[in-house]
Enzyme design. Structure first.
Site: not given
Length: 494
Positions: A102, A185, A192, A261-262, A271
């Site tokens: 997204r 952002r 990542r 992934d964060n 995130d």
């Protein structure tokens, strides 16, 4: 009061200079994709400090065209919007291919006198990596991310930034029907751990090397001259991540979803989902109500960060070569994290350097705080105010076990006497914030924002940008949370 009609001017030509270095890596890394327009957008909140850092000209920043760009309704000239692909471990389990489900990266903006910064629209619609999602973010989660990223920056904790939120009455279904929003952002890079895991897992060594070389050349230049540049990269990321987690622990911050992934390759907090700043101190507290096993509890964050770094090391192993070299690159975590945490906890006590004595007092305090569930932020701030001249009673009254806190305070005074100095009250006041983004404050701001009243969002931003000041007009926000705050549950849904 709706901000969409305040200070808007006719569209003017933006003076944004774009670079697209991530796009230059090649088609294996992303899908070219324009954001999907947000219906009838309006401003919710903007960070003037971030706009200034990006060099946005005031006339354009307050124009209809700026609103259109940051709502995803207009692609600025020179940008190359894309959604990147990555993979990762989620809750300790390999999740396979993920990606920007997204989010759309517009590119990098060149900033006045500083490095270029990537600009990303989060909540900008479906991408090939949305899986079962709709590609949208909701107003609730966008406000939380906007406020927390700027709060973390003001606390001195490495983080992505937030430039603005654009809202819409466009409905989005989560647990209930909410409204859509886009949060813009900003970061030097959004790469990542999961980007490296993706190419390693899919046996694409050339792409893995391209990505690693890019990160080294752009962000870790000193690694290039090392005997093994890729092992040096892993060690550098290990050191940054260890320092970051120490800062989280010292301020009582819980991320909530520390999946690989964060995890930022630059050691940034990234995130913001079900995060929380600690209220009553509980090392076992898990702020994500979906985390039934407590994997990401406060006390486990250091361990999980090391686990994630191990996963990154595995991903980089085709480039590093020898497993022993990868393990050696991870080894500094075991000294950097405790050393950084010791130093920060000593600063909270007003000591410039950590010692065995500061560690002992810190451990006694943590044990007592946990036993009584004492409010983390209020305790440390009151201790700092006591060092600055306030009565010790303001600290003692936080505890039922007065004898226990009296004994620790006596030990604290004896430590200071042995060092022949008073606690550095200024250091303490700058190490122990008066204001953090407590969940209940965010919830109150969100409730008003759902009625198109964004004033509390703006006021919270102004306070959180200066968390170590007293802000007499908002002294209540530095007080104890209401009883209902303990029942707030935050999930990953947004």
């Amino acid at each position: 009061m709706q901000d969409s009609q305040i200070g808007l001017r006719p569209a003017t030509q933006p003076t944004m200079a774009w670079r697209n270095r991530f796009a230059a890596l090649g088609p294996a890394f992303y899908t070219p994709l324009a954001p999907i327009a947000l219906r009838d957008p309006y401003w919710v909140a903007r960070s003037e400090a971030m706009a200034s850092a990006l060099g946005l000209q005031d006339e354009w920043w307050h124009s209809h065209e700026a609103l259109a760009v940051f709502a995803g309704n207009h692609v600025p000239e020179g940008s190359r919007p894309l959604a990147s692909v990555y993979s990762g471990h989620q809750f300790g389990v390999w999740a396979g291919q993920l990606g920007d489900g997204r989010a759309i990266l517009l590119g990098e903006m060149e900033t006045p006198g500083g490095p270029s910064l990537e600009v990303q629209l989060k909540g900008s619609g479906l991408t090939p990596y949305s899986r079962m999602g709709d590609g949208r973010a909701v107003l609730r989660s966008s406000i939380r991310e906007f406020l927390c990223s700027e709060a973390m920056q003001a606390l001195g904790i490495p983080t992505t930034h937030a430039l603005c939120i654009t809202g819409s009455d466009q409905p989005v279904r989560r647990e209930e029907v909410e409204t859509a929003a886009v949060v813009t952002r900003v970061a030097p890079s959004f790469i990542r751990f999961g980007h490296f895991e993706h190419f390693s897992h899919h046996d694409q060594p050339d792409a893995l090397k391209t990505l690693a070389d890019f990160v080294i050349d752009q962000f870790y230049a000193s690694c290039r001259s090392a005997a093994n540049p890729y092992a040096a990269l892993l060690e550098a990321v290990t050191r940054r991540t260890a320092a970051l987690i120490a800062q989280w622990q010292a301020v009582g911050f819980m991320h909530g979803v520390m999946n690989t992934d964060n995890m930022s390759i630059l050691g940034l907090t990234i995130d913001y989902g079900p995060f929380q700043f600690m209220d009553g101190f509980d090392p076992n507290h898990t702020c994500n109500h979906s985390d039934h096993s407590g994997r990401y509890a406060y006390k486990r964050q250091p361990q999980i960060a090391h686990w994630n770094l191990f996963a990154l090391g595995q991903a980089l192993l085709p480039l590093i070569g020898e497993p022993d070299d990868a393990m050696a690159a991870l080894e500094p975590y075991k000294t950097v994290f405790p050393g950084e945490l010791d130093r920060r906890m000593a600063a909270k006590l007003g000591m410039a350097h950590a010692s065995g004595a500061t560690r002992a007092i810190t451990q006694e305090l943590l044990t007592l705080l946990a036993r009584e569930r004492t409010d983390w932020t209020i305790f440390w701030r009151r201790l700092a105010q006591h060092a600055a001249g306030a009565s010790a009673d303001t600290v003692r009254e936080l505890f039922h076990e007065r004898a226990a806190i009296d004994r620790i305070l006596l030990q604290y005074r004896e430590l200071l006497a042995l060092d022949g100095q008073a606690p550095d009250a200024d250091l303490m006041l700058k190490s122990n914030p008066a204001f953090v983004l407590r969940n209940y404050l965010a919830e109150q701001a969100i409730a008003l924002a759902k009625q198109k009243d964004f004033r509390m969002v703006h006021e919270l931003l102004a306070v959180l940008e200066h968390p170590f000041d007293d802000h007499p007009a908002h002294v209540g926000w530095a007080g104890f949370p209401p009883d209902w705050a303990s029942h707030i549950q935050i999930s990953c849904s947004s």
